[in-house]
Design a protein around this motif. Structure first.
Motif, short mmCIF file in Angstrom:
data_model
loop_
_atom_site.label_atom_id
_atom_site.label_comp_id
_atom_site.label_asym_id
_atom_site.label_seq_id
_atom_site.Cartn_x
_atom_site.Cartn_y
_atom_site.Cartn_z
N VAL A 135 0.84 -1.21 0.00
CA VAL A 135 0.00 0.00 0.00
C VAL A 135 0.87 1.25 0.00
CG1 VAL A 135 -1.73 1.31 1.30
CG2 VAL A 135 -1.92 -1.18 1.13
N ASN A 136 1.94 1.24 0.76
CA ASN A 136 2.85 2.39 0.80
C ASN A 136 3.45 2.65 -0.58
OD1 ASN A 136 5.98 3.21 1.10
ND2 ASN A 136 4.80 4.23 2.71
N LEU A 137 3.91 1.59 -1.24
CA LEU A 137 4.51 1.73 -2.57
C LEU A 137 3.48 2.24 -3.57
CD1 LEU A 137 6.52 -1.62 -2.67
CD2 LEU A 137 7.50 0.66 -2.44
N LEU A 138 2.28 1.68 -3.52
CA LEU A 138 1.22 2.08 -4.45
C LEU A 138 0.85 3.55 -4.26
CD1 LEU A 138 -0.90 1.35 -6.60
CD2 LEU A 138 -2.42 0.63 -4.73
N ASP A 139 0.64 3.96 -3.02
CA ASP A 139 0.25 5.35 -2.75
C ASP A 139 1.35 6.33 -3.14
OD1 ASP A 139 -2.29 4.75 -1.86
OD2 ASP A 139 -1.71 4.63 0.25
N ARG A 140 2.58 5.97 -2.86
CA ARG A 140 3.70 6.86 -3.22
C ARG A 140 3.81 7.00 -4.73
NH1 ARG A 140 8.30 3.78 -0.50
NH2 ARG A 140 9.63 5.17 -1.72
N PHE A 141 3.59 5.92 -5.45
CA PHE A 141 3.67 5.98 -6.91
C PHE A 141 2.51 6.78 -7.49
CE2 PHE A 141 2.97 4.20 -11.19
CZ PHE A 141 4.21 4.50 -11.75
N LEU A 142 1.29 6.52 -7.00
CA LEU A 142 0.12 7.25 -7.51
C LEU A 142 0.21 8.74 -7.22
CD1 LEU A 142 -2.81 4.82 -6.57
CD2 LEU A 142 -1.70 5.12 -8.79
N ALA A 143 0.98 9.10 -6.18
CA ALA A 143 1.12 10.50 -5.80
C ALA A 143 2.12 11.25 -6.68
CB ALA A 143 1.55 10.61 -4.33
N VAL A 144 2.92 10.52 -7.45
CA VAL A 144 3.90 11.19 -8.32
C VAL A 144 3.68 10.91 -9.80
CG1 VAL A 144 5.71 11.21 -6.55
CG2 VAL A 144 5.56 9.26 -8.11
N MET A 145 2.80 9.96 -10.13
CA MET A 145 2.56 9.61 -11.53
C MET A 145 1.07 9.61 -11.84
SD MET A 145 5.32 9.08 -13.32
CE MET A 145 4.77 8.04 -14.67
N LYS A 146 0.70 10.25 -12.93
CA LYS A 146 -0.68 10.21 -13.39
C LYS A 146 -0.82 9.00 -14.31
CE LYS A 146 -1.48 15.21 -13.24
NZ LYS A 146 -1.85 16.42 -14.04
N ILE A 147 -1.58 8.02 -13.86
CA ILE A 147 -1.75 6.81 -14.66
C ILE A 147 -3.20 6.68 -15.09
CG2 ILE A 147 0.10 5.69 -13.36
CD1 ILE A 147 -2.10 3.90 -12.13
N GLN A 148 -3.42 5.93 -16.14
CA GLN A 148 -4.77 5.66 -16.60
C GLN A 148 -5.32 4.45 -15.84
OE1 GLN A 148 -5.23 5.45 -20.88
NE2 GLN A 148 -3.47 6.82 -21.18
N PRO A 149 -6.63 4.44 -15.61
CA PRO A 149 -7.23 3.32 -14.87
C PRO A 149 -6.88 1.96 -15.45
CG PRO A 149 -8.81 5.10 -15.09
CD PRO A 149 -7.62 5.49 -15.92
N LYS A 150 -6.72 1.86 -16.77
CA LYS A 150 -6.44 0.56 -17.38
C LYS A 150 -5.06 0.02 -16.99
CE LYS A 150 -4.66 2.57 -21.72
NZ LYS A 150 -4.88 2.65 -23.19
N HIS A 151 -4.19 0.90 -16.48
CA HIS A 151 -2.86 0.47 -16.06
C HIS A 151 -2.77 0.16 -14.56
CE1 HIS A 151 -1.35 2.90 -19.75
NE2 HIS A 151 -1.51 1.62 -20.06
N LEU A 152 -3.86 0.44 -13.83
CA LEU A 152 -3.81 0.31 -12.37
C LEU A 152 -3.54 -1.11 -11.91
CD1 LEU A 152 -4.13 1.50 -9.55
CD2 LEU A 152 -6.61 1.19 -9.76
#
Length: 310
Positions: A92-109
Motif C-alpha cells: 500500500v505504501n509503494l502504491l500510494d507513493r507511486f500514484l502521488a507522483v505519476m498520473k496513470i490511466q485506470p487501465k494500467h492500475l
C-alpha cells in the motif's frame, strides 16, 4: 471522548521509554527515533494525493475509489498466498507513493498494483515463498504479460528512487504495541490483542483518506481508539508518553481516531464485506496450487476484525 492532556502525564512512562527494549534488543527510544526520522521521506506526496482525490470518475482518470478497489484486491491476494501484514502494508505504501507522483490511466492500475505487490513480496517474504510473475498474473486474471510487468516494475522503482523498505504504519503499530505490552504485562494488566489491532490497520489501508495521514499518527490513533472503546484506562499513561515522543498533537490524534472509528464501522458493514464485481477469481496451475495453503483457495470477502478479548 476524552484525550488526556500531555502536561498532566506521569513522568514514569517518559523514563521508561528510554529503557524499554524492542524485539531486537535495541532501546525503544532509539528505534522510535529512527522510524520518525525516516517517516517523512516515505510519505506519499500530499499534492499528488489531492489531485487524485479531486479526480472525477470518467474512465480516463485515476480516482480514490479505484485506488481503494485495487487495495482491497491486493489484500485478498495477500491472504490468498498467506503473506504477512508487513507485505500488505508495504504494498500500500509503494502504491500510494507511486500514484502521488505519476498520473496513470485506470487501465494500467492493475499492473501497477500487482507490481507494487511483487516488489513488497520480494522485500518482505522469504525467497522460497516468492511466486513467479507469470503465476501472479494468472492468479489475478490480468491480461498483461510478464514483460509488461517487468517494465512497469522498473518504472515504479525509478520513480520511487529505489526506496523500497519504508517505515509503514505497521512498523509504528508494532513498536508502540511492544512498548505498551511490556509496561502493562509487568504490572499484570490487560494487554490488547495485537492481531485485532493489525486487522484494524489493514481495514484503514483500504480507505484512501488514510494515505494522507502520517504512519505514526495512524498507528497511535488505532491504539487510542482501542483504549477508548474497550475502556482500557491502564493504557492512558503509556499512550500519552508515546504521543509526546512522536510529536503528535491532541487535536490531530482525536481527529484521526474518529476517522478510524468511522472507517472500521463502514468496513464491517454488510455493504463493504460482500464480494464486489471486482472480486478476484482464481485460475491456477497444478504446480501453483500445490504451493498454496488449502485455506486460501477461495477468498470471497474481506477479512473480519477479531472481537476484543477481556
Amino acid at each position: 471522548m476524552y484525550l488526556p492532556d500531555l502536561k498532566s502525564s506521569a513522568k514514569e512512562p517518559n523514563k521508561m521509554i528510554d529503557t524499554v527494549k524492542g524485539a531486537d534488543c535495541v532501546p525503544f527510544a532509539v528505534q522510535l527515533k529512527a522510524l520518525l526520522e525516516q517517516e517523512c521521506r516515505y510519505q506519499p506526496k500530499l499534492c499528488g494525493l489531492r489531485i487524485l482525490e479531486s479526480a472525477h470518475e470518467n474512465g480516463l482518470r485515476m480516482t480514490a475509489k479505484l485506488r481503494d478497489i485495487e487495495v482491497k484486491d491486493l489484500l485478498s491476494l495477500t491472504r490468498f498466498f498467506g503473506f504477512s501484514a508487513e507485505t500488505f502494508s508495504l504494498t500500500v505504501n509503494l502504491l500510494d507513493r507511486f500514484l502521488a507522483v505519476m498520473k496513470i490511466q485506470p487501465k494500467h492500475l492493475s499492473c501497477v498494483g500487482l507490481c507494487c505487490f511483487y516488489i513488497a513480496v520480494k522485500s518482505a517474504e522469504e525467497e522460497k515463498s516468492v511466486p513467479l510473475a507469470s503465476d501472479l498474473i494468472r492468479i489475478s486474471q490480468n491480461r498483461f504479460t510478464v514483460s509488461d510487468m517487468m517494465r512497469m516494475e522498473k518504472i515504479i522503482l525509478e520513480k520511487l528512487y529505489w526506496k523500497v523498505k519504508a517505515p509503514t504504519a505497521l512498523h509504528f503499530l508494532r513498536l508502540y504495541y511492544s512498548y505498551i505490552r511490556e509496561l502493562l504485562a509487568a504490572e499484570g494488566k490487560h494487554v490488547p490483542n495485537v492481531e485485532r489491532l493489525e486487522a484494524q490497520l489493514k481495514a484503514c489501508h483500504c480507505s484512501f483518506g488514510f494515505s494522507k495521514v502520517k504512519a505514526s499518527l495512524l498507528a497511535l490513533a488505532i491504539l487510542a481508539l482501542e483504549m477508548h472503546e474497550q475502556h482500557l484506562h491502564e493504557m492512558t499513561e503509556p499512550l500519552q508518553s508515546l504521543q509526546q515522543h512522536s510529536n503528535v498533537k491532541d487535536g490531530d490524534l482525536f481527529c484521526v481516531r474518529e476517522l478510524v472509528a468511522k472507517c472500521l464501522t463502514e468496513y464491517s458493514s454488510t455493504k463493504c464485506s460482500k464480494p464486489s464485481s471486482q472480486k478476484l477469481r482464481w485460475i491456477i496451475s497444478g504446480r501453483t496450487a500445490r504451493q498454496l495453503k488449502r485455506s486460501y483457495y477461495k477468498i470471497d470477502h474481506l477479512p473480519t476484525i477479531p472481537e476484543a478479548t477481556s
